[in-house]
Design a protein around this motif. Structure first.
Motif, short mmCIF file in Angstrom:
data_model
loop_
_atom_site.label_atom_id
_atom_site.label_comp_id
_atom_site.label_asym_id
_atom_site.label_seq_id
_atom_site.Cartn_x
_atom_site.Cartn_y
_atom_site.Cartn_z
N SER A 1 -2.48 -3.09 -4.77
CA SER A 1 -2.71 -2.98 -3.33
C SER A 1 -4.27 -2.54 -3.17
N ASP B 1 -4.33 9.63 -3.64
CA ASP B 1 -2.78 9.34 -3.88
C ASP B 1 -2.64 10.53 -4.92
N ARG C 1 0.75 -0.04 -6.09
CA ARG C 1 -0.20 0.53 -5.24
C ARG C 1 -1.44 0.23 -5.77
N VAL D 1 -3.28 5.59 -9.59
CA VAL D 1 -3.70 4.70 -8.36
C VAL D 1 -5.23 5.35 -8.17
N PHE E 1 -6.01 5.76 -1.09
CA PHE E 1 -5.83 5.44 -2.30
C PHE E 1 -6.50 6.52 -3.18
N ASP F 1 3.67 3.35 -8.51
CA ASP F 1 2.08 3.47 -8.65
C ASP F 1 1.46 2.13 -9.03
N SER G 1 0.69 -1.00 -0.02
CA SER G 1 -0.10 -0.09 -0.12
C SER G 1 0.72 1.40 0.00
N SER G 2 2.23 1.30 0.46
CA SER G 2 2.98 2.30 0.65
C SER G 2 4.00 2.32 -0.51
N HIS G 3 4.01 1.34 -1.50
CA HIS G 3 5.13 0.93 -2.48
C HIS G 3 5.32 2.39 -3.31
#
Length: 266
Positions: free
Chosen positions: A111, A136, A108, A141, A133, A105, A100-102
């Motif tokens: 995710s 984001d 995410r 995302v 998200f 994009d 979720s915080s990678h």
């Protein structure tokens, strides 16, 4: 910084070093061209190697091989779903949290699907988790996350509209836009919401706070929402647009109304 890169206009013009960084997941895509150029299978393999989860690779690749239609979006969804399956099977919440915080994009985006399609979560929990998200910084995302939770929104429409009407008053324009975009009666790349096609008035709690929104991003979504509705309930849309122009004749409202009536006025 990725934000300062404009990105190439065609895939063949993407510098090799940039493409390698994208496929390693080191950086975000700068535009749609780069987004389409990423090799999601290679990115997946690199992600799993970096996180010592290579055991997940073959099941995900097997799911991809079974796809009848292979597009960026179907591949994106299939990877997210199978990563969710593998994490649940292995009680691997830590991995889901890392996704979720990678920095990448597209990771995410995967995710977002691990949340939107997680049947263990109630609707309210899904929406709570998906809001980060929705806000984001990356366009991809933000677009994928509403698609990830759209089936639940459609299936639990009354509850969804109640929750998202609060989002329509959020300070973040991206969150406000999610409230509108995720509930569009016809939408893009997704199933229609028949209840809103037939009775668009039930979406007014979301639309009303946005009628003069300062953000063009939000304005476009609201205009498109009403344009969707105009294809099945044109009288309703004309009536709402007349009311809005009468009560709030701002340039923002006029822009939304023009966009809303474009199909009717063809």
């Amino acid at each position: 910084m990725t934000e300062k890169r404009k990105g190439a206009r065609s895939i063949k013009d993407i510098p090799q070093d940039i493409l390698e960084q994208l496929n390693r997941g080191d950086i975000e895509t700068a535009n749609l061209t780069e987004w389409l150029a990423v090799d999601q299978r290679l990115l997946l393999e690199n992600l799993l190697q970096q996180n010592n989860r290579t055991v997940y690779l073959n099941p995900v690749l097997k799911s991809l091989a079974q796809l009848k239609k292979q597009t960026v979006n179907t591949i994106n969804e299939a990877i997210g779903l199978e990563l969710l399956n593998q994490a649940v099977k292995n009680h691997d919440e830590e991995f889901l949290s890392e996704l979720s915080s990678h920095p990448a994009d597209l990771v995410r985006c995967w995710s977002a699907y691990t949340i939107g399609r997680n049947n263990r979560l109630e609707l309210k929990d899904k929406l709570n988790k998906i809001q980060s998200f929705a806000s984001d910084s990356h366009f991809g995302v933000r677009e994928i996350c509403w698609m990830a939770v759209r089936p639940d929104i459609s299936k639990n429409l009354t509850e969804s509209l109640s929750i998202l009407s609060e989002w329509a008053q959020h300070e973040n324009e991206y969150v406000r836009r999610f409230a509108s975009e995720s509930t569009r009666p016809r939408g893009v790349w997704c199933e229609h919401i028949d209840a809103l096609k037939q009775n668009p008035g039930s979406g007014l709690d979301i639309l009303e706070p946005l009628r003069s929104d300062a953000s063009r991003y939000v304005q476009d979504s609201v205009g498109n929402w009403l344009n969707d509705a105009s294809k099945s309930q044109p009288e309703f849309v004309v009536e709402i647009c007349d009311e809005w122009i009468r009560e709030s004749p701002t340039k923002e409202t006029r822009y939304i109304v023009k966009k809303a009536l474009r199909t009717i006025k063809k």
